[in-house]
Design an enzyme around this catalytic site. Structure first.
Site, PDB file in Angstrom:
ATOM      1  N   ARG A 114      42.369  46.138  28.624  1.00 32.42           N
ATOM      2  CA  ARG A 114      41.313  45.587  26.768  1.00 32.42           C
ATOM      3  C   ARG A 114      39.942  46.217  27.220  1.00 32.42           C
ATOM      4  O   ARG A 114      39.872  46.368  26.326  1.00 32.42           O
ATOM      5  CB  ARG A 114      41.475  44.369  27.107  1.00 32.42           C
TER       6      ARG A 114
ATOM      7  N   ARG B  47      47.138  33.059  27.619  1.00 36.07           N
ATOM      8  CA  ARG B  47      47.340  34.457  26.743  1.00 36.07           C
ATOM      9  C   ARG B  47      48.293  35.271  27.408  1.00 36.07           C
ATOM     10  O   ARG B  47      47.732  35.608  28.590  1.00 36.07           O
ATOM     11  CB  ARG B  47      46.176  34.706  26.308  1.00 36.07           C
TER      12      ARG B  47
ATOM     13  N   ARG C 223      37.252  46.655  15.444  1.00 42.38           N
ATOM     14  CA  ARG C 223      37.631  47.452  17.087  1.00 42.38           C
ATOM     15  C   ARG C 223      37.524  49.546  17.300  1.00 42.38           C
ATOM     16  O   ARG C 223      37.649  49.672  18.446  1.00 42.38           O
ATOM     17  CB  ARG C 223      38.770  47.038  18.009  1.00 42.38           C
TER      18      ARG C 223
ATOM     19  N   LYS D   3      32.193  35.539  21.734  1.00 42.33           N
ATOM     20  CA  LYS D   3      32.270  35.932  20.752  1.00 42.33           C
ATOM     21  C   LYS D   3      32.730  34.497  20.223  1.00 42.33           C
ATOM     22  O   LYS D   3      32.175  33.785  18.865  1.00 42.33           O
ATOM     23  CB  LYS D   3      33.164  36.742  20.755  1.00 42.33           C
TER      24      LYS D   3
ATOM     25  N   ARG E  98      38.491  31.647  32.519  1.00 44.23           N
ATOM     26  CA  ARG E  98      39.144  30.495  31.717  1.00 44.23           C
ATOM     27  C   ARG E  98      40.632  30.629  31.245  1.00 44.23           C
ATOM     28  O   ARG E  98      41.144  29.359  31.086  1.00 44.23           O
ATOM     29  CB  ARG E  98      38.610  31.339  30.079  1.00 44.23           C
TER      30      ARG E  98
END
Ligand code: ADP
Length: 196
Positions: free
Chosen positions: A150, A139, A88, A13, A127
């Protein structure tokens, strides 16, 4: 142009939203980025959000809806915006419709990046590894445990948002497994197609 981007963590996204931002000259509004900024700045919202984000849960709707509704009234969003990471939950989607309606606005498109769940964990791990290799900070929610949490949160609470938009004929599915450029082309085609 007012666009919502749906899709699980790792779907791409952010990458596609950044491209649309350049192409259409409208800002990308990422609730994840806004919340991370609030955590960093130690604001009251940030203090509430920190632990929830670190555990892969969802920050309460009232908080997130509040920051988005304020953000999209900023001057740079007057011509439109790309929402990334919001809504969400179905509650957030309903609140967004209402907030837009109050201002005489509506969404032009809801795009969903569809990706095989099996590749998501790999993509997020890659990533994180790339960020680490480049000397960046990974992160805190990109650890394998939090990533699976998640993804579970996504399937439980966010997947129903697709049905919410599909129910009002606003959902456009995009094959997110194709190479980045091909995904970008499908998005352009979906945006050019007349709304039903
Ligand atoms: P990703 O799409 O990679 O999971 P984001 O950067 O969009 O990551 O979001 C990171 C975290 O911020 C989420 O796991 C969640 O805790 C919080 N968050 C972001 N957007 C929302 C939202 N719309 N509602 C509730 N929590 C959110």
């Amino acid at each position: 142009m007012r666009i919502v981007f749906l899709g699980p963590p790792g779907a791409g996204k952010g990458t596609q939203a950044a491209r649309l931002m350049e192409r259409h000259g409208i800002p990308q509004l990422s609730t994840g980025d806004m919340l991370r900024a609030a955590v960093k700045a130690g604001t009251p919202v940030g203090l509430k959000a920190k632990a929830i984000m670190e555990q892969g849960g969802l920050v309460p709707d009232a908080i997130v809806v509040g920051i988005v509704a304020e953000r999209f009234m900023e001057p740079d969003a007057a011509k439109g915006f790309i929402l990334d990471g919001f809504p969400r939950t179905v509650g957030q989607a309903e609140a967004l419709d209402l907030a837009l309606e109050h201002r005489g606005l509506k969404l032009d498109a809801v795009l969903e990046l569809e990706v095989d769940p099996k590749v998501l964990v790999d993509r997020i791990e890659r990533r994180a590894a790339d960020t680490r290799a480049a000397g960046g900070t990974v992160r805190p929610d990109d650890t394998p445990e939090v990533v699976s949490k998640r993804l579970a949160t996504y399937h439980e609470q966010t997947a129903p948002v697709s049905s919410y938009y599909a129910g009002s004929n606003r959902l456009k599915a995009i094959d997110g497994m194709a190479p980045i450029e091909a995904v970008a082309e499908s998005i352009d085609a979906a945006l050019a197609a007349p709304a039903h």
